[in-house]
Design a protein around this motif. Structure first.
Motif, PDB file in Angstrom:
ATOM      1  N   ASP A   1      10.323 116.568  54.991  1.00  0.00           N
ATOM      2  CA  ASP A   1      10.763 117.602  54.053  1.00  0.00           C
ATOM      3  C   ASP A   1       9.535 118.438  53.720  1.00  0.00           C
ATOM      4  O   ASP A   1       8.627 117.986  53.004  1.00  0.00           O
TER       5      ASP A   1
ATOM      6  N   THR B   1       7.267 115.088  52.065  1.00  0.00           N
ATOM      7  CA  THR B   1       7.563 113.663  52.179  1.00  0.00           C
ATOM      8  C   THR B   1       8.354 113.407  53.440  1.00  0.00           C
ATOM      9  O   THR B   1       9.124 114.249  53.922  1.00  0.00           O
ATOM     10  N   ASP B   2       8.140 112.184  53.986  1.00  0.00           N
ATOM     11  CA  ASP B   2       8.899 111.779  55.163  1.00  0.00           C
ATOM     12  C   ASP B   2      10.292 111.373  54.731  1.00  0.00           C
ATOM     13  O   ASP B   2      10.466 110.637  53.735  1.00  0.00           O
ATOM     14  N   LEU B   3      11.268 111.833  55.497  1.00  0.00           N
ATOM     15  CA  LEU B   3      12.636 111.402  55.251  1.00  0.00           C
ATOM     16  C   LEU B   3      12.847 110.009  55.835  1.00  0.00           C
ATOM     17  O   LEU B   3      12.043 109.507  56.611  1.00  0.00           O
TER      18      LEU B   3
ATOM     19  N   ASN C   1      15.076 108.624  57.958  1.00  0.00           N
ATOM     20  CA  ASN C   1      15.447 108.365  59.359  1.00  0.00           C
ATOM     21  C   ASN C   1      14.339 108.816  60.316  1.00  0.00           C
ATOM     22  O   ASN C   1      13.632 109.799  60.069  1.00  0.00           O
TER      23      ASN C   1
ATOM     24  N   TYR D   1      21.111 115.416  58.785  1.00  0.00           N
ATOM     25  CA  TYR D   1      20.306 116.093  57.759  1.00  0.00           C
ATOM     26  C   TYR D   1      20.808 117.522  57.506  1.00  0.00           C
ATOM     27  O   TYR D   1      20.704 118.054  56.376  1.00  0.00           O
TER      28      TYR D   1
ATOM     29  N   GLN E   1      23.219 117.580  54.944  1.00  0.00           N
ATOM     30  CA  GLN E   1      22.661 117.348  53.606  1.00  0.00           C
ATOM     31  C   GLN E   1      21.961 118.596  53.090  1.00  0.00           C
ATOM     32  O   GLN E   1      21.310 118.569  52.036  1.00  0.00           O
TER      33      GLN E   1
ATOM     34  N   TYR F   1      19.613 120.442  54.894  1.00  0.00           N
ATOM     35  CA  TYR F   1      18.311 120.720  55.521  1.00  0.00           C
ATOM     36  C   TYR F   1      18.469 121.712  56.669  1.00  0.00           C
ATOM     37  O   TYR F   1      19.524 121.782  57.328  1.00  0.00           O
TER      38      TYR F   1
END
Length: 301
Positions: free
Chosen positions: A249, A254-256, A258, A283, A286, A288
């Motif tokens: 993201d 930050t790492d998502l 999955n 994603y 969601q 993204y």
């Protein structure tokens, strides 16, 4: 019996003077010269001479020795050649002389081999078989075949060690006696380390079957006449590699949750992530939006 007797004679006042002449003549004599091969003990020949007491003759023995030198002989140490003979006065025993001969030898060097049609210097003898280039020189080879190195084309290199020996030739019999073979050496050969690749070394036997496998390097080795020609095969194979696809993201840095993983080999591609599309679709639902793919492999441990 060697004596001559003048018999008594009667004389008187009327007898004439008597004169008696006594004449000595030399008796017949014999002599011989034998030529002996001191190596075999054989009498090569015996030359007979005849004459009379106190006669001096030329034996021509030096000419005879020269003839034998053409056959590969030479005078033995301390041998005496009677060039002339003076007959003695021994009527009972013949004079006997001996000339001792031995075999001359010549050394053939590996840098100057000979063939059977070449004449041994100073003789009428030919060189025997067994003193050619291949009899006095022996090449031992080490071949290294390298394949699979991503930096270079496949190649083959050969190192040659030449062993040599001398040959002693008996000029009379042609017998060949060899000296010892020289010694040689192969140096150790280490392979380059190529990132992402592992090399495998195996030594092949003379019939092409693996004699030794998984060698760390190609070892140094002393080379003798018993050392066979050697062949080493070196093959580089790509290592196993892993690739990870992480989803980030960019707003929150930050790492998502999955991620995806792919397995492969060094320098082999393209990398295919089996679940990447499925994860991106999830994603997207969601909220993204896909921006870019970057290589961030330095963070992978």
């Amino acid at each position: 019996d060697g004596h001559y007797e003048i018999k008594p004679m009667k004389v008187n006042h009327g007898s004439d003077d008597i004169n008696i002449d006594v004449v000595y003549s030399p008796n017949p004599q014999k002599a011989s010269i034998s030529y002996i091969d001191d190596v075999t003990g054989e009498t090569l020949t015996t030359v007979q001479y005849t004459g009379v007491t106190d006669q001096v003759i030329d034996t021509k023995a030096n000419d005879k020795v020269s003839e034998y030198e053409k056959d590969g002989y030479k005078l033995a140490d301390h041998a005496v050649v009677p060039a002339q003979i003076t007959f003695d006065n021994d009527d009972q025993n013949d004079q006997a002389y001996v000339v001792h001969l031995t075999h001359n030898h010549t050394t053939v060097q590996p840098t100057d081999p000979k063939t059977p049609d070449a004449t041994i210097p100073g003789t009428d003898q030919k060189y025997p078989h067994g003193v050619s280039h291949d009899d006095l020189n022996k090449e031992i080879t080490r071949t290294i075949n390298i394949s699979g190195d991503p930096r270079n084309k496949d190649k083959s290199t050969k190192t040659t060690v030449t062993l040599t020996r001398t040959a002693d030739v008996d000029e009379v019999t042609g017998k060949v006696t060899y000296g010892d073979w020289s010694k040689g050496h192969f140096n150790q050969t280490s392979m380059d380390l190529v990132p992402g690749y592992t090399y495998h070394i195996k030594q092949l036997s003379n019939d092409g079957i693996d004699a030794q496998a998984d060698l760390a390097d190609i070892p140094a080795e002393d080379v003798t006449e018993e050392t066979p020609n050697e062949v080493f095969d070196v093959h580089y194979t790509p290592d196993d590699q892993s690739a990870y696809l992480n989803f980030v993201d960019d707003d929150s840095k930050t790492d998502l949750a999955n991620w995806d993983q792919a397995q492969g080999k060094s320098d082999r591609g393209p990398i295919s992530f089996a679940h990447a599309t499925q994860i991106m679709d999830a994603y997207a639902k969601q909220g993204y939006q896909f921006v870019d793919v970057t290589n961030d492999s330095t963070k992978v441990t």
